[in-house]
Design an enzyme around this catalytic site. Sequence first.
Site, PDB file in Angstrom:
ATOM      1  N   ASP A  30      -4.378 -18.826  22.764  1.00  0.00           N
ATOM      2  CA  ASP A  30      -4.974 -20.034  22.198  1.00  0.00           C
ATOM      3  C   ASP A  30      -6.467 -19.879  21.949  1.00  0.00           C
ATOM      4  O   ASP A  30      -7.193 -19.300  22.759  1.00  0.00           O
ATOM      5  CB  ASP A  30      -4.764 -21.219  23.134  1.00  0.00           C
ATOM      6  N   TRP A  75       2.441 -16.519  20.788  1.00  0.00           N
ATOM      7  CA  TRP A  75       1.175 -16.022  21.326  1.00  0.00           C
ATOM      8  C   TRP A  75       1.003 -14.508  21.185  1.00  0.00           C
ATOM      9  O   TRP A  75       0.119 -13.917  21.810  1.00  0.00           O
ATOM     10  CB  TRP A  75       0.965 -16.408  22.788  1.00  0.00           C
ATOM     11  N   ASP A 114       6.711 -23.627  20.230  1.00  0.00           N
ATOM     12  CA  ASP A 114       5.911 -22.978  21.270  1.00  0.00           C
ATOM     13  C   ASP A 114       6.769 -22.083  22.161  1.00  0.00           C
ATOM     14  O   ASP A 114       7.959 -21.867  21.894  1.00  0.00           O
ATOM     15  CB  ASP A 114       5.182 -24.060  22.073  1.00  0.00           C
TER      16      ASP A 114
END
Length: 520
Positions: A218, A197, A163
Site C-alpha cells: 500500500d 500486493w 483484496d
Amino acid sequence: MSSLRRIASAAAALAIAASGLVLGSPPASALENGLLRTPPMGFNNWNSTQCRPEFGEAMIKGIADIFVSKGLKDAGYTYVNIDDCWALPSRNAAGDLVPDPARFPHGIKALADYVHGKGLKFGIYTSAGTKTCNTAGFPGALGHEQQDANLFASWGVDYLKYDNCNNQGADAQQRYKAMRDALAKSGRPIAYSICEWGQNKPWTWAAPVGNLWRTTGDISDKWSSMIGKAQTNRGLAQYAGPGHWNDPDMLEVGNGGMTAAEYRTHFSLWAMMAAPLLIGSDLRKASADSFAILENTDVIALDQDPLGKQATVLSANGGLVVYSKVLADGDRAVALSNETAATATIGTTASATGIGGASSYTLKDLWSKAVRTTTGTISASVPSHATVLYRVSSRSSRYEAESATLSPGGTVDANHAGFSGTGFANGANAVGSYVEWQVSGPASTLTFGYANGTTAARPVDIAVDGAVVATGVPFPPTGAWTTWSTVARPVPLTAGTHTVRLTATTADGPANLDYLDISQ
C-alpha cells in the site's frame, strides 16, 4: 485499501531492481472482457477517509457531483469507487452482503444509480478471503464468489477491487480466477482489479485473470512511499498493455503529505507507467493546485495513450532517472526525474528514445507548457524530488500498414495488440515477400515500426523507387508479437512522391510491419 496489518511492500516485487531491470517473459494472453483498454481513471475514498465516519453516501455523491462540476469527468475520470467498510459485519439470512444503513441509508444500488445518472461508473470493494482487511471483520467473498458477483451486478457495479486479506492460505491464482469466472457469469461487464500486493508476482499470471493487478504494497502520503512504489513498478513494463495494467496503487495527490513538486512527480510517473489514475484525496477539500495537477490533460494523454505502452527506464544513475514512453502517433514522452536531495542536470537524446534520426525535434514541457526545439539533446536542470516531463515530436509523417501494398499472400491483420492505426502488415513467409508504401518527400530518415516474435532476425532489403539503398537490414526479435520496436535508417528522399519497398531476404518473410515514419 490500506491496512496496518499488510506487508508494506511485496517481497517478490522488490526482487525487481529499482533501476528498472525487466525480468522474465510477457504473459501470453490477456483477459478479453473488452474493458479498460486504457488505464482506469477515477476516485477511491480509502487514502483520504479509510473507515472514518465521513465515508458514506453523502461523500460519494459529492465526489460524483465534483467530477462533473470541476471538469474531472471531461478530463477522463470515470469511476467513482468505494472501498472497505461499506457493509455490515455479517451477511443476511440469505447469505448476501448488506450495506451499512448508517453509511448508505438508501443502499448501494441507489448510490450506483446516482453515479450513473452523472454519466459516470461505480466501483465496489471486497476481499478474496473470509473477511476484508479492516479489523472490524467485514465479510469477504471467499466461498461466496458467484453470490457476491451476482449481487454486485444487480446493483449496477462497474468495477471490483478484490483484496487479499484473510485468504486462509488458499492459492492466490485459484482465488482470483474464481472471482474472474463469477464476474463473467454475472451478466454485467465489471472491470476487475486484483489487489494481491505483488506477493505472488501477479504480473506473470494475472493478465488472463484481471484487468489490472497491484504490483506493490500500500502507498502512503509521503515521498519515500510513493517513489518506492514507482521504483518497484517501473521494471515491469513488458507486462502492461490494453486491458491488463500494472497497478502501483492509488494517487495521493492532494492529501497534504508531499510538496507540490513531489505530487507532480507522482502524477507524472503514474502517467508514464500507464498506471491507474485513481484519485485518493477528498475532492470536497482539495486545493486549486491539486485540481491543476489532476486535470493536466497533456499528462493524462500520456497515461491514456491508446498504444498502451508503459514507459521503460533509459538510465538510472544515483537517483537521476530517465524514462521513455512510446506513443501511438510516433511521439515519445520523456521524464527526467530527480530522486535525490539536490538539484541536478538530467539528460538523454532523442535517438536513445528510438524516435528516429530527424534533424530537429520539438520538446513540449507538459507542466510549464513551454515549447522549444532541439537537434537531439533532451536535458534539464531538475530540482530535488521534481520531474521534468517532455513530449518529443519529430518533423515526420506516418504511413500506416493499412495504406501499404503487400505482395501476394500478405495480409493486414489486427490479431496482435499494441499496433498503431487499425492493423499491421503480415507479409508472406517467403523470400521476396514485400511491403511497399507510397510516400512524400523530402525526408532524411525512414523509421519502421515492427514486431518479431521469433528468435531470429528478419532481414530485408530496402529500395526507393526501385533502387536498393540498404541490403540485409536486420529486424531483430522483439520478444513477442505484441512487443513493438523500431528500425531506423538514414535514407535521403527528395521532394515529391516516392515508392519505399521492404523485401524479405529469407524464407521467413519480413517482420510484422506496423508503420513507416519519414522524417526530415
